[in-house]
Design a protein around this motif. Sequence first.
Motif, PDB file in Angstrom:
ATOM      1  N   ARG A  83       0.840  -1.219   0.000  1.00 16.72           N
ATOM      2  CA  ARG A  83       0.000   0.000   0.000  1.00 16.72           C
ATOM      3  C   ARG A  83       0.868   1.259   0.000  1.00 16.72           C
ATOM      4  O   ARG A  83       0.626   2.200  -0.767  1.00 16.72           O
ATOM      5  CB  ARG A  83      -0.918  -0.002   1.212  1.00 16.72           C
ATOM      6  CG  ARG A  83      -1.873   1.191   1.256  1.00 16.72           C
ATOM      7  CD  ARG A  83      -2.697   1.194   2.525  1.00 16.72           C
ATOM      8  NE  ARG A  83      -1.884   1.526   3.684  1.00 16.72           N
ATOM      9  CZ  ARG A  83      -1.575   2.764   4.066  1.00 16.72           C
ATOM     10  NH1 ARG A  83      -2.002   3.803   3.355  1.00 16.72           N
ATOM     11  NH2 ARG A  83      -0.842   2.966   5.138  1.00 16.72           N
ATOM     12  N   LEU A  84       1.889   1.290   0.852  1.00 14.85           N
ATOM     13  CA  LEU A  84       2.776   2.451   0.887  1.00 14.85           C
ATOM     14  C   LEU A  84       3.525   2.620  -0.438  1.00 14.85           C
ATOM     15  O   LEU A  84       3.712   3.740  -0.928  1.00 14.85           O
ATOM     16  CB  LEU A  84       3.777   2.304   2.035  1.00 14.85           C
ATOM     17  CG  LEU A  84       3.213   2.404   3.451  1.00 14.85           C
ATOM     18  CD1 LEU A  84       4.337   2.247   4.468  1.00 14.85           C
ATOM     19  CD2 LEU A  84       2.488   3.717   3.663  1.00 14.85           C
ATOM     20  N   ARG A  85       3.939   1.499  -1.020  1.00 15.67           N
ATOM     21  CA  ARG A  85       4.668   1.576  -2.287  1.00 15.67           C
ATOM     22  C   ARG A  85       3.786   2.142  -3.388  1.00 15.67           C
ATOM     23  O   ARG A  85       4.226   2.985  -4.183  1.00 15.67           O
ATOM     24  CB  ARG A  85       5.171   0.182  -2.672  1.00 15.67           C
ATOM     25  CG  ARG A  85       5.966   0.159  -3.966  1.00 15.67           C
ATOM     26  CD  ARG A  85       6.315  -1.244  -4.385  1.00 15.67           C
ATOM     27  NE  ARG A  85       7.000  -1.260  -5.669  1.00 15.67           N
ATOM     28  CZ  ARG A  85       7.261  -2.343  -6.360  1.00 15.67           C
ATOM     29  NH1 ARG A  85       6.910  -3.532  -5.900  1.00 15.67           N
ATOM     30  NH2 ARG A  85       7.891  -2.274  -7.522  1.00 15.67           N
ATOM     31  N   GLU A  86       2.526   1.705  -3.441  1.00 21.61           N
ATOM     32  CA  GLU A  86       1.631   2.197  -4.489  1.00 21.61           C
ATOM     33  C   GLU A  86       1.243   3.651  -4.250  1.00 21.61           C
ATOM     34  O   GLU A  86       0.980   4.384  -5.199  1.00 21.61           O
ATOM     35  CB  GLU A  86       0.390   1.309  -4.563  1.00 21.61           C
ATOM     36  CG  GLU A  86       0.675  -0.082  -5.116  1.00 21.61           C
ATOM     37  CD  GLU A  86      -0.576  -0.893  -5.335  1.00 21.61           C
ATOM     38  OE1 GLU A  86      -0.725  -1.458  -6.421  1.00 21.61           O
ATOM     39  OE2 GLU A  86      -1.403  -0.969  -4.405  1.00 21.61           O
ATOM     40  N   GLU A  87       1.190   4.084  -2.988  1.00 24.69           N
ATOM     41  CA  GLU A  87       0.910   5.490  -2.713  1.00 24.69           C
ATOM     42  C   GLU A  87       2.032   6.390  -3.214  1.00 24.69           C
ATOM     43  O   GLU A  87       1.786   7.515  -3.659  1.00 24.69           O
ATOM     44  CB  GLU A  87       0.712   5.699  -1.208  1.00 24.69           C
ATOM     45  CG  GLU A  87      -0.637   5.242  -0.694  1.00 24.69           C
ATOM     46  CD  GLU A  87      -0.825   5.589   0.768  1.00 24.69           C
ATOM     47  OE1 GLU A  87       0.132   6.119   1.381  1.00 24.69           O
ATOM     48  OE2 GLU A  87      -1.925   5.339   1.299  1.00 24.69           O
ATOM     49  N   HIS A  88       3.273   5.907  -3.160  1.00 25.48           N
ATOM     50  CA  HIS A  88       4.414   6.717  -3.577  1.00 25.48           C
ATOM     51  C   HIS A  88       4.715   6.576  -5.072  1.00 25.48           C
ATOM     52  O   HIS A  88       5.098   7.558  -5.718  1.00 25.48           O
ATOM     53  CB  HIS A  88       5.659   6.335  -2.765  1.00 25.48           C
ATOM     54  CG  HIS A  88       5.621   6.809  -1.349  1.00 25.48           C
ATOM     55  ND1 HIS A  88       5.016   6.086  -0.333  1.00 25.48           N
ATOM     56  CD2 HIS A  88       6.101   7.937  -0.770  1.00 25.48           C
ATOM     57  CE1 HIS A  88       5.132   6.743   0.801  1.00 25.48           C
ATOM     58  NE2 HIS A  88       5.780   7.869   0.574  1.00 25.48           N
ATOM     59  N   ALA A  89       4.569   5.376  -5.626  1.00 25.81           N
ATOM     60  CA  ALA A  89       5.000   5.127  -7.006  1.00 25.81           C
ATOM     61  C   ALA A  89       3.846   4.885  -7.967  1.00 25.81           C
ATOM     62  O   ALA A  89       4.088   4.682  -9.158  1.00 25.81           O
ATOM     63  CB  ALA A  89       5.956   3.931  -7.044  1.00 25.81           C
ATOM     64  N   GLY A  90       2.618   4.884  -7.507  1.00 27.66           N
ATOM     65  CA  GLY A  90       1.485   4.631  -8.371  1.00 27.66           C
ATOM     66  C   GLY A  90       1.098   3.159  -8.395  1.00 27.66           C
ATOM     67  O   GLY A  90       1.843   2.293  -7.908  1.00 27.66           O
ATOM     68  N   PRO A  91      -0.083   2.827  -8.943  1.00 30.46           N
ATOM     69  CA  PRO A  91      -0.566   1.438  -8.957  1.00 30.46           C
ATOM     70  C   PRO A  91       0.381   0.516  -9.722  1.00 30.46           C
ATOM     71  O   PRO A  91       0.976   0.905 -10.726  1.00 30.46           O
ATOM     72  CB  PRO A  91      -1.935   1.537  -9.652  1.00 30.46           C
ATOM     73  CG  PRO A  91      -2.325   2.971  -9.544  1.00 30.46           C
ATOM     74  CD  PRO A  91      -1.057   3.759  -9.555  1.00 30.46           C
ATOM     75  N   LEU A  92       0.494  -0.709  -9.229  1.00 27.24           N
ATOM     76  CA  LEU A  92       1.315  -1.718  -9.886  1.00 27.24           C
ATOM     77  C   LEU A  92       0.498  -2.456 -10.941  1.00 27.24           C
ATOM     78  O   LEU A  92      -0.735  -2.514 -10.867  1.00 27.24           O
ATOM     79  CB  LEU A  92       1.840  -2.718  -8.854  1.00 27.24           C
ATOM     80  CG  LEU A  92       2.725  -2.138  -7.743  1.00 27.24           C
ATOM     81  CD1 LEU A  92       3.021  -3.203  -6.698  1.00 27.24           C
ATOM     82  CD2 LEU A  92       4.023  -1.600  -8.319  1.00 27.24           C
ATOM     83  N   GLU A  93       1.178  -3.038 -11.919  1.00 31.35           N
ATOM     84  CA  GLU A  93       0.509  -3.858 -12.933  1.00 31.35           C
ATOM     85  C   GLU A  93       0.108  -5.178 -12.267  1.00 31.35           C
ATOM     86  O   GLU A  93       0.942  -5.962 -11.855  1.00 31.35           O
ATOM     87  CB  GLU A  93       1.464  -4.105 -14.099  1.00 31.35           C
ATOM     88  CG  GLU A  93       0.764  -4.498 -15.399  1.00 31.35           C
ATOM     89  CD  GLU A  93       0.131  -5.872 -15.345  1.00 31.35           C
ATOM     90  OE1 GLU A  93      -1.023  -6.009 -15.776  1.00 31.35           O
ATOM     91  OE2 GLU A  93       0.792  -6.800 -14.848  1.00 31.35           O
ATOM     92  N   ASP A  94      -1.196  -5.416 -12.147  1.00 33.54           N
ATOM     93  CA  ASP A  94      -1.654  -6.549 -11.339  1.00 33.54           C
ATOM     94  C   ASP A  94      -2.845  -7.275 -11.953  1.00 33.54           C
ATOM     95  O   ASP A  94      -3.605  -7.939 -11.243  1.00 33.54           O
ATOM     96  CB  ASP A  94      -2.040  -6.065  -9.936  1.00 33.54           C
ATOM     97  CG  ASP A  94      -3.111  -4.975  -9.954  1.00 33.54           C
ATOM     98  OD1 ASP A  94      -3.518  -4.566 -11.070  1.00 33.54           O
ATOM     99  OD2 ASP A  94      -3.535  -4.530  -8.876  1.00 33.54           O
TER     100      ASP A  94
END
Length: 468
Positions: A26-37
């Motif tokens: 969650r923290l990573r996606e808040e900083h770098a944007g949504p991941l390809e999932d």
Amino acid sequence: MEHRVSPLDQPTPNRLHRLWLSETIRLREEHAGPLEDSEINRRVQLQGDALGERIQTRAWLLGERDGQVQALQHWLHGARLAALLLLLLCILSGSGLAVAALGDGQRPVNVFWALGSLLGLNLILLVGWTLGLLLSRDSAGALGHLWLWLSAKLARDVQAAQLAPALLLMLQRQRLSRWGLGILVHGFWLLTLLTALLTLLALLATRRYGFVWESTLLGGDSFIALTQALGSLPALLGFSLPDAELIRASGDSALANETARLSWAGWLVGVLVVYGLLPRLALLLFCLWRWQRGCIALSLDLSLPGYSLLRERLQPSSERLGISDAAPPQLYQPHAGNQLAQSQGAVILAIELDPQRNWPPTLPKGISDAGVIDSREQRNQLLDQLSRFPPARLLIACDPRRSPDRGSLALLGELSRTASATRIWLLQPPAGEALDSERLSDWHQALEQLQLSYSDSAPFSWLEHGHD
């Protein structure tokens, strides 16, 4: 040429690790944007769990793909190394406290200086921890923060940068950080005092010490009252308590008789045990009890924006086709795999074939034809079907006259993860047309990097029976 891939043996995640990794993602996606999932979300939707469980499963699968799971293992390894370093520091500190309290045996031991050396710093930090527990949300203490800092330094993994903040955020939200770090703080102090006790007993057993008390401002009656007050609780556990006459006589000089030395030594050991070891042991058990209770109730805060956005993606109210997500800031390497659970049957399909080519070929009985994938909608529909009904053997036909681009290779890897065994059939060009050897070599190299077996001729025997 054939190469089969065995699944990687990943450590079985416990509940705390799954929640921790979910918060990290969650923290990573808040900083770098949504991941390809897209593929992972499709696999998660098939499980039918509650939203919280789906988010945890998605986070763990993303962590396995992008390296966060390995970073978590590195962080835990660093945390264990940091704990070992602090344990060594505790052992050295405990021994130093005992040696400083008794000295070299050449001079009499001032009992209250010795007591201050053994318990003074411990008492100050214990009062500070208690005040922090009452007045603030985070009472980790310097020792707890030192352990966290050392853990991050020893992890040596760029992917581990968000693990410690995610862990603290998750625990502080449930007010668990004070109990988890409290276990460490009290455990380290308990080891320090236990080492001091053992060193103290060793010194008392191998050297002859005399004990005195000294003061310019306080009289003998004050020392008698203080000594007996401190020794009353240890006396209930069987430790010796000097009488008033012995205490008064020790104010002039160290008594040479053996009874006085044994009485003072027993009093000093008893005070260390009762006012040093036992409080730390009780607090350690209390923190452990609160930690275990808190871990049982620990859960994700689904009201956070990062988790709210996943609700529609993991529990869709309707199926939307043809929507293309924005390209991620960092591309990941496609990889192949296999599906071992509940797979049966054999399926053949083709990817982006020339319309002039005759397809499908004549197939043996029992082999299902999944057609030709030409569009995103066909791809998603077929992946959904294969995810629900995984085949035991999957044969994918490709035209080697086309270049093996990243999208095609990613699709091959995604399709291979829906079947127990996958093979690529590199089709021969039509009669009279030559095949570019350099492009064919590119296909061979790409498939070998994906660890997928391939064949230049139709492997129908393998597709039908599972062997050539």
